[in-house]
Design an enzyme around this catalytic site. Sequence first.
Site, PDB file in Angstrom:
ATOM      1  N   ASP A 151       0.843  -1.202   0.000  1.00 48.71           N
ATOM      2  CA  ASP A 151       0.000   0.000   0.000  1.00 48.71           C
ATOM      3  C   ASP A 151       0.871   1.243   0.000  1.00 48.71           C
ATOM      4  O   ASP A 151       1.783   1.371   0.834  1.00 48.71           O
ATOM      5  CB  ASP A 151      -0.901  -0.002   1.230  1.00 48.71           C
ATOM      6  N   ASP A 191     -22.110   6.551  10.599  1.00 46.93           N
ATOM      7  CA  ASP A 191     -21.487   7.837  10.291  1.00 46.93           C
ATOM      8  C   ASP A 191     -22.207   8.548   9.141  1.00 46.93           C
ATOM      9  O   ASP A 191     -23.427   8.436   9.014  1.00 46.93           O
ATOM     10  CB  ASP A 191     -20.001   7.593   9.960  1.00 46.93           C
ATOM     11  N   HIS A 229     -16.109  11.757   6.403  1.00 43.99           N
ATOM     12  CA  HIS A 229     -15.734  11.320   7.741  1.00 43.99           C
ATOM     13  C   HIS A 229     -15.865   9.801   7.895  1.00 43.99           C
ATOM     14  O   HIS A 229     -14.937   9.117   8.348  1.00 43.99           O
ATOM     15  CB  HIS A 229     -16.657  12.081   8.690  1.00 43.99           C
ATOM     16  N   ASP A 292     -19.935  19.261  21.224  1.00 44.37           N
ATOM     17  CA  ASP A 292     -18.839  19.339  22.192  1.00 44.37           C
ATOM     18  C   ASP A 292     -18.555  20.797  22.530  1.00 44.37           C
ATOM     19  O   ASP A 292     -17.416  21.242  22.496  1.00 44.37           O
ATOM     20  CB  ASP A 292     -17.574  18.699  21.594  1.00 44.37           C
ATOM     21  N   ASP A 335     -15.278  20.960  28.043  1.00 44.50           N
ATOM     22  CA  ASP A 335     -16.277  19.886  27.961  1.00 44.50           C
ATOM     23  C   ASP A 335     -15.698  18.609  28.564  1.00 44.50           C
ATOM     24  O   ASP A 335     -14.487  18.461  28.712  1.00 44.50           O
ATOM     25  CB  ASP A 335     -16.746  19.656  26.517  1.00 44.50           C
ATOM     26  N   SER A 401     -12.436  11.482  16.734  1.00 43.83           N
ATOM     27  CA  SER A 401     -13.029  10.733  15.632  1.00 43.83           C
ATOM     28  C   SER A 401     -12.069   9.716  15.042  1.00 43.83           C
ATOM     29  O   SER A 401     -12.480   8.659  14.583  1.00 43.83           O
ATOM     30  CB  SER A 401     -13.390  11.686  14.483  1.00 43.83           C
TER      31      SER A 401
END
Length: 839
Positions: A151, A191, A229, A292, A335, A401
């Site tokens: 890869d 997602d 995402h 958040d 937070d 994430s």
Amino acid sequence: MRLLTLWASFAAASLASAARHLPPRNYATHDYYAIHVDTSTSPTELAAHLGLEYDGPLTAVPDHHLFKALKHDNDVVGDAREDLKRRRRKREVGLDHHPLDSVKFTQKQKLKPRHWKRSVVPPVQRSRAGVPVTDATIAQQELARTLKISDPIFDEQWHIFNVQVPGNDVNVTDVWKQGITGKNVTACIVDDGLDMDSEDLKDNFFAEGSYDFNDHVDLPKPRLSDDRHGTRCAGEVAAGKNNACGVGIAYDSKISGVRILSAEITDADEALAINFEMDKNNLYSCSWGPPDDGKTMQAPGILIKKAMLEAIQKGRGGKGAIYVFAAGNGASADDNCNFDGYTNSIYSITVGAIDKNNLHPYYSEACSAQLVVTYSSGSGDSIHTTDVGANKCTANHGGTSAAGPIAVGVYALALQARPELTWRDMQWLTVMTAVPFDQPSDWTKTVIGRNFSHQFGYGKLDAYALVEAAKTWKLVKPQAWYYTPWMHVKKAIPEGTTGLASEFDITADMLKKANFERVEHITLTMNIEHERRGDLKVDLVSPDGITSHLATSRRDDDAPMGYIDWTFMSVAHWGEKGIGKWTVIVKDTVPDNGKTGNLTDWKLRLWGESIDAKKQELLPMPNEHDDDDHDVIEGHPAHTTSVELPSTTSPPPEATDVPDRPVNQKPSTTQQGGPSSTTSVAEPVSATTPAENLLPSIFPTFGVSRRTQIWIYGSIGLIIVFCASLATYMYLARRKRLRSTRDSYEFEMLDDADNDDDGAGAGMLNGAGGRKKGRAKRGGELYDAFAGESDEDLLSDSDGEEGPYRDQVEREEYNEKEGRGDSDAGGSNASGSSADRRS
Ligand SMILES: *[C@@H]1O[C@H](CO)[C@@H](O)[C@H](O)[C@H]1NC(C)=O
Ligand SMILES: *[C@@H]1O[C@H](CO)[C@@H](O)[C@H](O)[C@H]1NC(C)=O
Ligand SMILES: *[C@@H]1O[C@H](CO)[C@@H](O)[C@H](O)[C@H]1NC(C)=O
Ligand SMILES: *[C@@H]1O[C@H](CO)[C@@H](O)[C@H](O)[C@H]1NC(C)=O
């Protein structure tokens, strides 16, 4: 009867994959109802009675069904139930079975604001050209040859093999060399889509486990410009070993995608999504959550909670789905992942981030519910993975994430090595094999000899250590639980240096009766009235002297309320026996702003391993009104004591107190100076002699309220009146609590019949609770009083704004600075925070 039989067989036949076969929702033209219908009436009969159209079973949760009607303002089902109640009260209708009696729960579906994705737009990348050839790079090339990895960006994937800071990676390569690469395991990315046509993903893509709940089509193809995402997360887990981009941690696993983040959805759709095809999907990767922004407090709705518990109890052949949630990116806004009901669920593994230097990145949230951390963006680099496009890669995946899916990949490897691991075994393995590292934080040695930090959980994931341990791990016995009664405190939270402490003694006998061996999670559900929520700080000290910082102060959280049935969670007490005195300490960290409040009540729940596996039952599904019994004094054998602690001399119970914000956290530079360094060292609170049991042992004085009279004079013949009155009372009481103006407090006694199954019952996520049978029934009757008032509405002050507005400014700044418009920056919902200030 025939109808029933017919219905039963229809239900059985259609259960398999009905989510897929529900007609696509159309929220523009229709309103939808999710209804729990018991077997006394068929859904079609109910639909006919209500004038609704029956769509089909809501397969996420047993016995729940979806109904629809053309858009309308009122709540058809709620109104009909009210009406029936009224007519029964007036004796216009008898008590014989009515189709509406089969309705155990109903919820008109509302579109809700999208969740935030938890990625961060990283700063400009350091050029990789000119990385000197070292022993490490030679070893990396050697490895690629051995494993036949060709890869093209494999050498950039430092989270797999770090040549710059050797050792700072997930330590996975020796797992691969054993042929453990995720075979026969399927991870589902919940997602904004998954590019199944990507060269890097198409061979591992698993269509059967995939669905698009935004556009209601089978394939979760990314459609919006910022739908990148999910594909990036998918690449981290399962990018194939091929000639495209890099490899995933579990490069031979299957990967499916469920699309929910690209439009507003309802709780019913999210429930369907969160356990979609749970017989085929083994792990769910969730890199999103409520905003958040340092001022939101939001938990999943009851349907979603039930759907998660369903997958925990029935997924993977009863071993339980593995849920992984990204901790959240709001650390620089104060937070804390305990204000997020997804990350603080006992059913989710909460994963925070560290950067390639093992430093805490400015965004990654801390909390007592965080189990572990792994690598993501910071210190000038981020995660290199697959992107949307036929052969497209990104070097810019970041935030918590990007940490979550790395953990998902590691867990997929563990499942190949040991498919019979339960959801709790996976958490145990994480606790036992995570590697603490040398960074200043509030590391505390727990009773089982592990080191825990609110910022880093039990340390960083080590794939090799976890998989090796998994091979020979002795499976844990089923989950048991113990609930304390509601502890009624109803005292002012002192301003100044004093905290308000309240405690409860758990005896060996109580735990034995609950078949409870040792603690894994604890949850604390509480009610506080306060004029400014962000001022509050809540600690829990265990009998072993370990302190969980359940709530930390938040400079931007101005909500003029405290907590309403909010449930905090901690994994810091993992392995404790649980026997002895548990102390809850509430503090007002901003004493001089004139904002005050009262601690109303709390209830502690211990979750852990059972003593006798054969005796242990499964947790019942939670109910919507599980926590509505605050004012009921449970005849618990133990005496409850609530103690107000004046600031006196003895040392605090917190043996291991440390600053909330660990020292290496860089303070936010963009936010104007709130009390960002509220490093509230434990105030000297000390235990005085416990006060007498607050609970009267005979009739309390009720005055002449309707409810009281019914309690006193009530009889079975009056049960209808009773229910109506109680409903009214509960409604008013709740209203009052919401307005934070309740000024009197009443206790009431329940008869003994209600008291003996304390410690049993339902509970999960937030608002869980074991309920008396009688109580549960009354709770069911009460539903209508609260229709339309979900805790989410009440708790969240987020007004439906889309997108991370906290990030907007920072993102613009970044774009200007970097002179480029990264595609991530354009989308309204692409999360993304500023450039990494650490670099
Ligand atoms: C990483 O894996 C190796 C085996 O490849 C193992 O010896 C080591 O203990 C693991 N952990 C660390 C921190 O190196
Ligand atoms: C794949 O997993 C299923 C379910 O866990 C199991 O029954 C089957 O034996 C596994 N197959 C292989 C080849 O490991
Ligand atoms: C926990 O931290 C202490 C002090 O840093 C260290 O000596 C100990 O080895 C750590 N324990 C584990 C299990 O990592
Ligand atoms: C706290 O309790 C006192 C006395 O009952 C009451 O006057 C006050 O309004 C309460 N504070 C809040 C914020 O509800």
